[in-house]
Design an enzyme around this catalytic site. Structure first.
Site, PDB file in Angstrom:
ATOM      1  N   SER A 164     -49.921  48.841  -0.844  1.00 36.81           N
ATOM      2  CA  SER A 164     -50.161  47.832  -1.888  1.00 36.81           C
ATOM      3  C   SER A 164     -51.193  46.817  -1.454  1.00 36.81           C
ATOM      4  CB  SER A 164     -48.858  47.088  -2.223  1.00 36.81           C
ATOM      5  OG  SER A 164     -47.983  47.878  -2.971  1.00 36.81           O
ATOM      6  N   HIS A 180     -44.848  40.132  -6.119  1.00 37.61           N
ATOM      7  CA  HIS A 180     -45.702  41.179  -5.533  1.00 37.61           C
ATOM      8  C   HIS A 180     -47.143  41.079  -6.013  1.00 37.61           C
ATOM      9  CE1 HIS A 180     -47.269  45.360  -5.007  1.00 37.61           C
ATOM     10  NE2 HIS A 180     -46.576  45.303  -3.892  1.00 37.61           N
ATOM     11  N   ASP A 220     -49.575  44.805 -12.084  1.00 39.75           N
ATOM     12  CA  ASP A 220     -48.567  44.632 -11.035  1.00 39.75           C
ATOM     13  C   ASP A 220     -47.232  44.232 -11.644  1.00 39.75           C
ATOM     14  OD1 ASP A 220     -47.478  43.899  -8.248  1.00 39.75           O
ATOM     15  OD2 ASP A 220     -49.555  44.446  -7.833  1.00 39.75           O
TER      16      ASP A 220
END
Length: 548
Positions: free
Chosen positions: A399, A221, A181
């Site tokens: 995601s 994220h 990520d």
């Protein structure tokens, strides 16, 4: 389970002090001559856990497992290049170059196959807001209070029937999940992750974007993604694999979009292989770049053209399951899936809301060569996640559908450790809500991990030719036909069939009246997965059936 930093540094030819400045180049080599490693001694470059996985699934160690030649790397260093990392599988090194003039003539070295710019020193202004919040109207009632021990996670896990795995004791214990990520900001400080650190289940971190940085100080994220698998605060937020172990790998630069990030991704896959990861989640994908000259064409998403796609398939061949997000391009000009979703064998996820409705932003298939894409779907629309700095809220994106499935995949594999990666993925796909009639929006639909467990439990891979009874048609509409193919005697009292729903409810039980039996009036049954047991002379055999 805990891995030491010394082992990571020893096994991977990386320079911890590599500079973050300078252009990036991929230098591909012609061979691995001069390597100090050899295939008969894989323990020198693969962990004990990685080798155990290879042995369990009868996967040989081959030449592409060998590290890049140290002789060639030394030549690059003497030339003034900073070696950031290497790829065993594709035999290249990613290097930082201070001046582009330094690359002149390198392509003519006898051991260099090619040298390619993957990120310029003076980067263009990022025109792609790849991490901007996806705005879309909420179509479900968003919880304002915690619901049962799962808290805000309850509905999104229940949608996948994942609680049944947890109730049976499978929460990811002993499984290793690697996350690729953009950063995992504050994951080492937030209460939802406390158990990962207190129980030594945070196995390690690695940053391929900037080796000098700390992934816990980079973009959030990856932390959001981790919360959907590894969070464990009962009554507030619980992930799909709360007892698994995790390795966090930063491959994505949130400030730019250049091809070097695909090479970072490949390095991340190889690191996951080296440490012996079971499942990889990568909520990342590629199609547009800051320099339009680098943009991908849809025709390239054919499962074989792109190196990143080949890398995902290689990871699967090494015995891992790779889960990826389908992309958030469904409502823009691109619309299609993104790389490496086109890989064969990958488990890619579309996004739905809790009612099972497709999110308008969810990328669509098929792959360029016409295969069903994405494979399955999960909640990526109004998904409850841990946010930064410290709040639980909803967000949107494929995601988030990907880690929901990835965590439960690890739990399912924990329950059936002797099953191959392909068998686990196949069971998940066969359990999905529209397996009998897939499309290129949700693929085979929303998986049911309770059904997937039953599929694996019943060992339904046996062909009809090996069974005493032939059952047809499959899928069925109104009726099914049973034909006895065994050699033994059969009388009216010696055989019974039992039709069972995917949840274990007996729907029909009757004695068979002869060697051929028709079971009629099944049209009212809901579409989906069913099990048929036939007991013949005291022997039970199992069949899997799909109702259209």
């Amino acid at each position: 389970m805990k891995l030491t930093c010394l082992w990571i540094l020893f096994c991977l030819p990386l320079l911890a002090n590599a500079q973050s400045n300078g252009a990036r180049y991929r230098v591909e080599f012609t061979d691995k001559a001069g390597s100090v490693y050899d295939i008969p001694h894989p323990e020198a470059f693969l962990s004990e856990r990685a080798l155990s996985r290879r042995n369990r699934y009868h996967i040989p160690v081959d030449e592409n497992d060998l590290p890049v030649s140290s002789v060639y790397l030394d030549s690059l260093k003497r030339h003034g290049f900073k070696v950031l990392y290497t790829s065993r599988w594709f035999n290249f090194a990613t290097v930082a170059v201070v001046s582009p003039e330094d690359t002149a003539g390198v392509s003519k070295w006898n051991f260099v196959r090619s040298i390619k710019l993957t990120r310029p020193d003076n980067m263009l202004k990022n025109a792609i807001k790849k991490w901007s919040e996806i705005k879309t109207p909420a179509t479900k009632s968003i919880q304002t209070e915690a619901d049962d021990s799962y808290g805000y996670s309850s509905e999104q896990i229940a949608q996948l029937n994942g609680k049944v795995l947890h109730e049976n004791g499978f929460k990811g214990q002993g499984m290793v999940i690697a996350i690729l990520d953009a950063g995992f900001r504050a994951a080492n400080q937030l209460a939802v992750f406390d158990s990962l650190f207190l129980q030594d289940r945070m196995l390690g971190i690695r940053d391929f974007v900037n080796p000098e940085s700390n992934v816990f100080e980079e973009y959030q994220h990856g932390m959001n993604v981790l919360s959907l698998m590894g969070a464990n605060t009962p009554g507030k937020l619980v992930g799909t694999a709360p007892d698994a172990s995790y390795f966090l790998i930063r491959t994505e630069d949130e400030n730019s979009e250049y091809p070097v990030e695909m090479d970072n991704y490949i390095a991340g896959l190889e690191l996951a292989d080296s440490i012996g990861a079971d499942v990889i989640n990568a909520s990342l994908g590629y199609f547009y770049f800051d320099d339009p000259a680098d943009n991908l064409n849809y025709d390239e998403l054919d499962g074989k053209t792109l190196m990143i796609t080949q890398a995902v398939e290689t990871a699967e061949q090494k015995g891992m399951i790779v889960c990826v997000s389908a992309g958030n391009e469904g409502d823009n000009a691109w619309q299609h899936i993104i790389a490496p979703v086109d890989a064969n064998g990958v488990l890619s996820m579309a996004a739905v809301n809790i009612a099972g409705e497709r999110a308008p932003f969810s990328s669509t298939g098929p792959s360029a060569d016409g295969r069903i894409k994405p494979e399955v779907a999960a909640c990526g629309w109004d998904t409850w996640i841990q946010k930064y700095p410290d709040e639980i809220g909803v967000s949107n994106g494929t995601s988030f559908s990907s880690p929901l499935v990835a965590g439960l995949t690890a739990c399912l594999w924990q329950e059936y450790p002797d099953k191959s990666p392909a068998e686990i993925v196949d069971a998940i796909i066969q359990s999905a809500s529209q397996y009998a009639s897939p499309d290129n929006y949700l693929g085979y639909g929303v998986p049911d991990f309770g059904k997937a467990s039953l599929l694996l439990q019943e060992t339904l891979a046996d062909g009809d030719s090996e069974k005493q009874w032939k059952v047809s048609p499959n899928p069925f509409d109104e009726n099914i036909r049973l034909e006895y193919q065994g050699n033994g005697l059969l009388d009216d009292a010696s055989a019974t069939f039992i039709l069972i729903s995917s949840t274990g409810t007996i729907l029909k039980e009757e004695r068979l009246s002869g060697r051929v039996e028709l079971v009629n009036n099944l049209g009212a049954l809901p579409s989906g997965l069913y099990f048929l047991q036939v007991i013949t002379n005291g022997t039970t055999e199992n069949h899997k059936l799909i109702k259209r």
